[in-house]
Design a protein around this motif. Structure first.
Motif, PDB file in Angstrom:
ATOM      1  N   ARG A 286       0.811  -1.214   0.000  1.00  0.00           N
ATOM      2  CA  ARG A 286       0.000   0.000   0.000  1.00  0.00           C
ATOM      3  C   ARG A 286       0.851   1.273   0.000  1.00  0.00           C
ATOM      4  NH1 ARG A 286      -3.396   2.207   4.560  1.00  0.00           N
ATOM      5  NH2 ARG A 286      -4.285   3.935   3.436  1.00  0.00           N
ATOM      6  N   TYR A 287       2.022   1.197   0.590  1.00  0.00           N
ATOM      7  CA  TYR A 287       2.881   2.389   0.675  1.00  0.00           C
ATOM      8  C   TYR A 287       4.071   2.307  -0.268  1.00  0.00           C
ATOM      9  CZ  TYR A 287      -0.115   3.554   4.506  1.00  0.00           C
ATOM     10  OH  TYR A 287      -1.228   3.850   5.248  1.00  0.00           O
ATOM     11  N   GLY A 288       3.924   1.554  -1.354  1.00  0.00           N
ATOM     12  CA  GLY A 288       4.943   1.577  -2.408  1.00  0.00           C
ATOM     13  C   GLY A 288       6.061   0.575  -2.234  1.00  0.00           C
ATOM     14  N   GLY A 289       5.939  -0.332  -1.268  1.00  0.00           N
ATOM     15  CA  GLY A 289       6.930  -1.396  -1.114  1.00  0.00           C
ATOM     16  C   GLY A 289       8.219  -0.923  -0.465  1.00  0.00           C
ATOM     17  N   LEU A 290       9.201  -1.829  -0.469  1.00  0.00           N
ATOM     18  CA  LEU A 290      10.447  -1.569   0.259  1.00  0.00           C
ATOM     19  C   LEU A 290      11.258  -0.417  -0.332  1.00  0.00           C
ATOM     20  CD1 LEU A 290      11.478  -5.228   1.112  1.00  0.00           C
ATOM     21  CD2 LEU A 290      11.121  -3.380   2.761  1.00  0.00           C
ATOM     22  N   ASP A 291      11.189  -0.215  -1.663  1.00  0.00           N
ATOM     23  CA  ASP A 291      11.949   0.889  -2.270  1.00  0.00           C
ATOM     24  C   ASP A 291      11.539   2.222  -1.657  1.00  0.00           C
ATOM     25  OD1 ASP A 291      13.485  -0.610  -3.835  1.00  0.00           O
ATOM     26  OD2 ASP A 291      12.457  -0.185  -5.736  1.00  0.00           O
ATOM     27  N   GLU A 292      10.211   2.437  -1.589  1.00  0.00           N
ATOM     28  CA  GLU A 292       9.693   3.685  -1.027  1.00  0.00           C
ATOM     29  C   GLU A 292      10.080   3.821   0.447  1.00  0.00           C
ATOM     30  OE1 GLU A 292       8.580   6.011  -3.629  1.00  0.00           O
ATOM     31  OE2 GLU A 292       7.544   6.559  -1.768  1.00  0.00           O
ATOM     32  N   LEU A 293       9.881   2.713   1.177  1.00  0.00           N
ATOM     33  CA  LEU A 293      10.131   2.747   2.617  1.00  0.00           C
ATOM     34  C   LEU A 293      11.606   3.038   2.914  1.00  0.00           C
ATOM     35  CD1 LEU A 293       9.268   2.333   5.547  1.00  0.00           C
ATOM     36  CD2 LEU A 293       9.539  -0.129   5.232  1.00  0.00           C
TER      37      LEU A 293
END
Ligand code: SF4
Length: 478
Positions: A286-293
């Motif tokens: 929902r929040y763009g996966g590990l790349d975003e995080l």
């Protein structure tokens, strides 16, 4: 005559407050849903400003408010009868309009290791959990809840398995901490620590937002509560940890928010690939996966200069192999997170009824830690599970209380459909992502919080004074 005299006092009381205090008070009380009942003052969470407003509006000198405040905050006393330097009339008035707490103790368990776990019932029947963990040197850590239930749906978590009920108010969050702090002063909950044996006092030194709920999905109330914890209880921001599943927009907000004290940030990572993390933590995709995080964690480190903790619950045979530790190390490297600004905390899983995973044994924990530290130079600390004999994992005590209440109702022949308690709300309730989306979008906008004005604060204080004078004439004529 009386009304005119009272009115003059009331107006005078308003001008006693400098603007910053008034704005601060608004954040705390404006959201309190209990303000409409007669007991508008919660002695466990009332601010000094509100106490002064009410007490001076009753015609008492301001130093009386200081005295009451001294009992509440410095001595941890909310029983009015114990306040022996307060005039009887003021105690009567306070008894009429105040209550010692808004969180009713529903259940308490004590572990062999000294951990205390509580379930509190809120004003509307919601159950929330707080845990107090003692350490050998006399320090205590409070693990507190930020929501009733949780919408994030992490599959291994008892709270996630129950679904979301509502946001906690800043008062409800603050009170969980204030109660433990006050009781430690009173030594009501004291554990026989070495420091106590050596005559040192026990104190609440750390607070972690790792109880029920996702704190960054309740940003406004969590932020207000943290400000109060630092200012009123004297617990430093660096001793407060906000743990998130990875609500990327609100990690960004926290990174630059001038109103958020400099708390520690911990992220529940648990997996090093999107494929695995999507399964364990539905919030990942929902929040763009590990790349975003990981990208937003890099920004956080660069902007704040503060270290990030990555939390890793070790599940036997799932995410606890040396190869998985290497994947994590490569993820940290690929995301360009400075090694000296990252700390990995590993802890064997707290098993829950709704998830089949088991905690890793000591050897697997050590292998995981050694791989990260020796092969990659990444700091990694194995954590001990606290209160495991009392199911201290988040959401587990609440499940037990609900189960017990449900059994009692069945024994009494009460049909669940007719019940109005939380048992009815929770049993059979399914988690839906729609509710999660609504909650968080609301928090990103938050116009009310940004535009809080002194005018709104004046109205709120007027209402507070009005609410505490309804029956005052009756009291005077008795
Ligand atoms: S682990 Fe935290 S974020 Fe995930 S469901 Fe449980 S309470 Fe919510």
């Amino acid at each position: 005559m009386y009304a005119a005299a009272f009115s003059a006092r009331r107006v005078r009381a308003f001008h006693l407050f400098p603007k910053p205090i008034r704005t601060f008070v608004a954040c705390n009380m404006g959201s309190n849903p209990t303000v409409s009942d007669n007991k508008v003052i919660n002695l466990s969470t009332v601010t000094k400003g509100d106490l002064e407003t009410v007490i001076t509006s009753w015609g008492h000198p301001r130093f009386r408010a200081d005295q009451v405040w001294n009992w509440i905050r410095d001595k941890g006393v909310t029983n009015l009868e114990e306040m022996n330097n307060i005039p009887k009339k003021l105690r009567q008035q306070l008894a009429e309009y105040s209550k010692p707490t808004s969180l009713e103790l529903a259940s308490e368990l004590r572990s062999k290791d000294g951990t205390i776990k509580r379930a509190y019932r809120c004003y509307d029947g919601q159950l929330i959990e707080s845990v107090l963990m003692p350490y050998e040197d006399g320090r205590y850590t409070a693990c507190i809840s930020s929501q009733a239930g949780c919408a994030q749906g992490c599959v291994f978590c008892a709270t996630g398995q129950m679904g979301f009920s509502r946001q906690l108010t800043s008062d409800e969050i603050f009170e969980q901490v204030a109660r433990f702090a006050a009781e430690l002063q009173h030594e009501d909950v004291v554990h026989e620590t070495k420091s106590k044996q050596h005559g040192r006092s026990n104190r609440l030194s750390n607070v972690v937002f790792m109880g029920m709920g996702e704190p960054l999905a309740n940003y406004r109330h969590v932020s207000t509560a943290i400000n109060r914890i630092t200012q009123e209880l004297g617990i430093g921001a660096r001793k407060i940890t906000v743990s998130t599943v990875g609500i990327v927009p609100n990690i960004r907000k926290l990174t630059t928010d001038p109103n958020m004290p400099q708390v520690r940030l911990a992220v529940s990572l648990h997996c090093a690939t999107d494929e695995e993390r999507d399964v364990l933590l539905p919030a990942n995709s929902r929040y763009g996966g590990l790349d975003e995080l990981m990208g937003c964690l890099r920004e956080y480190i660069e902007v704040t200069g503060r270290r990030v903790t990555l939390e890793w619950a070790l599940i036997a045979g799932e995410n606890d192999t040396p190869e998985t530790a290497r994947k994590l190390a490569r993820l940290i490297q690929k995301s360009r997170l400075r090694k000296d600004m990252v700390h990995v905390n590993v802890i064997p899983l707290n098993p829950t009824g709704g998830f089949g995973g088991n905690p890793s044994d000591r050897k697997r924990v050590n292998d995981f830690v050694n791989t990260l530290e020796k092969e990659f130079g990444i700091a990694c600390t194995p954590r001990v599970r606290r209160g495991i004999d009392i199911d201290a994992g988040c959401g587990q005590l609440k499940s037990k209380v609900l189960e017990k209440e449900s059994q009692e109702k069945r024994l009494k022949g009460i049909v669940m459909d007719d019940a109005t308690s939380e048992s009815k709300m929770m049993i059979g309730k399914e988690f839906t992502y729609d509710s999660a989306i609504n909650i968080e979008e609301e928090d990103f906008e938050d116009p009310e919080f940004e535009d809080e004005s002194s005018k709104a604060e004046s109205v709120r204080l007027l209402n507070l004074v009005k609410a505490t004078t309804i029956d005052l004439t009756k009291l005077d004529s008795q």
